[in-house]
Enzyme design. Sequence first.
Site, mmCIF file in Angstrom:
data_model
loop_
_atom_site.group_PDB
_atom_site.id
_atom_site.type_symbol
_atom_site.label_atom_id
_atom_site.label_comp_id
_atom_site.label_asym_id
_atom_site.label_seq_id
_atom_site.Cartn_x
_atom_site.Cartn_y
_atom_site.Cartn_z
ATOM 1 N N HIS A 1 -14.373 4.627 3.804
ATOM 2 C CA HIS A 1 -13.039 4.147 4.169
ATOM 3 C C HIS A 1 -12.011 5.144 3.634
ATOM 4 O O HIS A 1 -11.884 5.325 2.424
ATOM 5 C CB HIS A 1 -12.779 2.761 3.580
ATOM 6 C CG HIS A 1 -11.439 2.209 3.919
ATOM 7 N ND1 HIS A 1 -11.224 1.424 5.035
ATOM 8 C CD2 HIS A 1 -10.232 2.345 3.316
ATOM 9 C CE1 HIS A 1 -9.951 1.085 5.084
ATOM 10 N NE2 HIS A 1 -9.315 1.642 4.057
ATOM 11 N N LEU A 2 -11.271 5.768 4.535
ATOM 12 C CA LEU A 2 -10.240 6.731 4.170
ATOM 13 C C LEU A 2 -8.939 6.000 3.863
ATOM 14 O O LEU A 2 -8.520 5.128 4.626
ATOM 15 C CB LEU A 2 -10.015 7.705 5.333
ATOM 16 C CG LEU A 2 -8.993 8.819 5.095
ATOM 17 C CD1 LEU A 2 -9.607 9.914 4.224
ATOM 18 C CD2 LEU A 2 -8.549 9.399 6.433
ATOM 19 N N GLY B 1 -2.666 -0.720 -5.623
ATOM 20 C CA GLY B 1 -2.916 -2.052 -5.068
ATOM 21 C C GLY B 1 -4.394 -2.331 -4.862
ATOM 22 O O GLY B 1 -4.864 -3.439 -5.119
ATOM 23 N N ARG C 1 -5.868 -3.175 18.086
ATOM 24 C CA ARG C 1 -6.804 -3.800 17.143
ATOM 25 C C ARG C 1 -6.374 -5.242 16.861
ATOM 26 O O ARG C 1 -7.205 -6.130 16.746
ATOM 27 C CB ARG C 1 -6.901 -2.991 15.855
ATOM 28 C CG ARG C 1 -7.588 -1.659 16.013
ATOM 29 C CD ARG C 1 -7.679 -0.925 14.693
ATOM 30 N NE ARG C 1 -8.626 -1.575 13.809
ATOM 31 C CZ ARG C 1 -9.935 -1.360 13.793
ATOM 32 N NH1 ARG C 1 -10.467 -0.489 14.628
ATOM 33 N NH2 ARG C 1 -10.717 -1.988 12.954
ATOM 34 N N GLU D 1 -17.854 1.250 13.827
ATOM 35 C CA GLU D 1 -17.339 0.705 12.579
ATOM 36 C C GLU D 1 -18.259 -0.343 11.983
ATOM 37 O O GLU D 1 -18.969 -1.051 12.695
ATOM 38 C CB GLU D 1 -15.967 0.051 12.813
ATOM 39 C CG GLU D 1 -14.893 1.017 13.227
ATOM 40 C CD GLU D 1 -13.548 0.367 13.463
ATOM 41 O OE1 GLU D 1 -12.596 1.120 13.719
ATOM 42 O OE2 GLU D 1 -13.434 -0.886 13.393
#
Length: 193
Positions: free
Chosen positions: A15-16, A24, A51, A145
Amino acid sequence: MSEIRNIKEQKLLYHLTSVENLDGIFKEGLKPRASLSGFNDVADPDILKKRQALQLEHYVPFHWFAGNPFDGSVQRNRPFTQFVLITVYRSTAKKNGWKVIPRHPLAGDSIDLLDYDQGFESIDWDIMNSREYHDSHCKSICMAECLAPGVVKPADFFKIFTPNDEVDALCAAKMRAAGVNVLTGVNQRMFYQ
């Protein structure tokens, strides 16, 4: 250049994110977009709208290898942003019931949101391994994904890869401030040059 390993046989998901998001993430975990506010969004706004229409904003997306077309595009479009790659073991995804989309979720009129095992077997790994990004079908497969259905806690991270020593030190400082301990490591080849 080093030999490219078979993506299907690898052990991690990627995950970039921007370094700016790490405070956070270390405090509250890697959250689905629908649960976020006040973060440095690296994704294309038009793609985000699509999305959202598919209700994918309730998942945290991971890719099957570093240097995929999404990662390259985001880094090219934001040349002054520092990035890291958060990784988790694929076994963690399988154990926790993550979903799989075997090609880019916007590559057609509908998506196949599959359970982990079925989705894993549905990916065309031979096409993905070719990494022919000028071929739209291959590019779509390379952006398959694996989706976490909720917050991914730092305790579930395997390692955070960084592009250089400066970002690695910054990442370590942010972890210390948050009381989090995750492996880090510099691997410049995983990032767009």
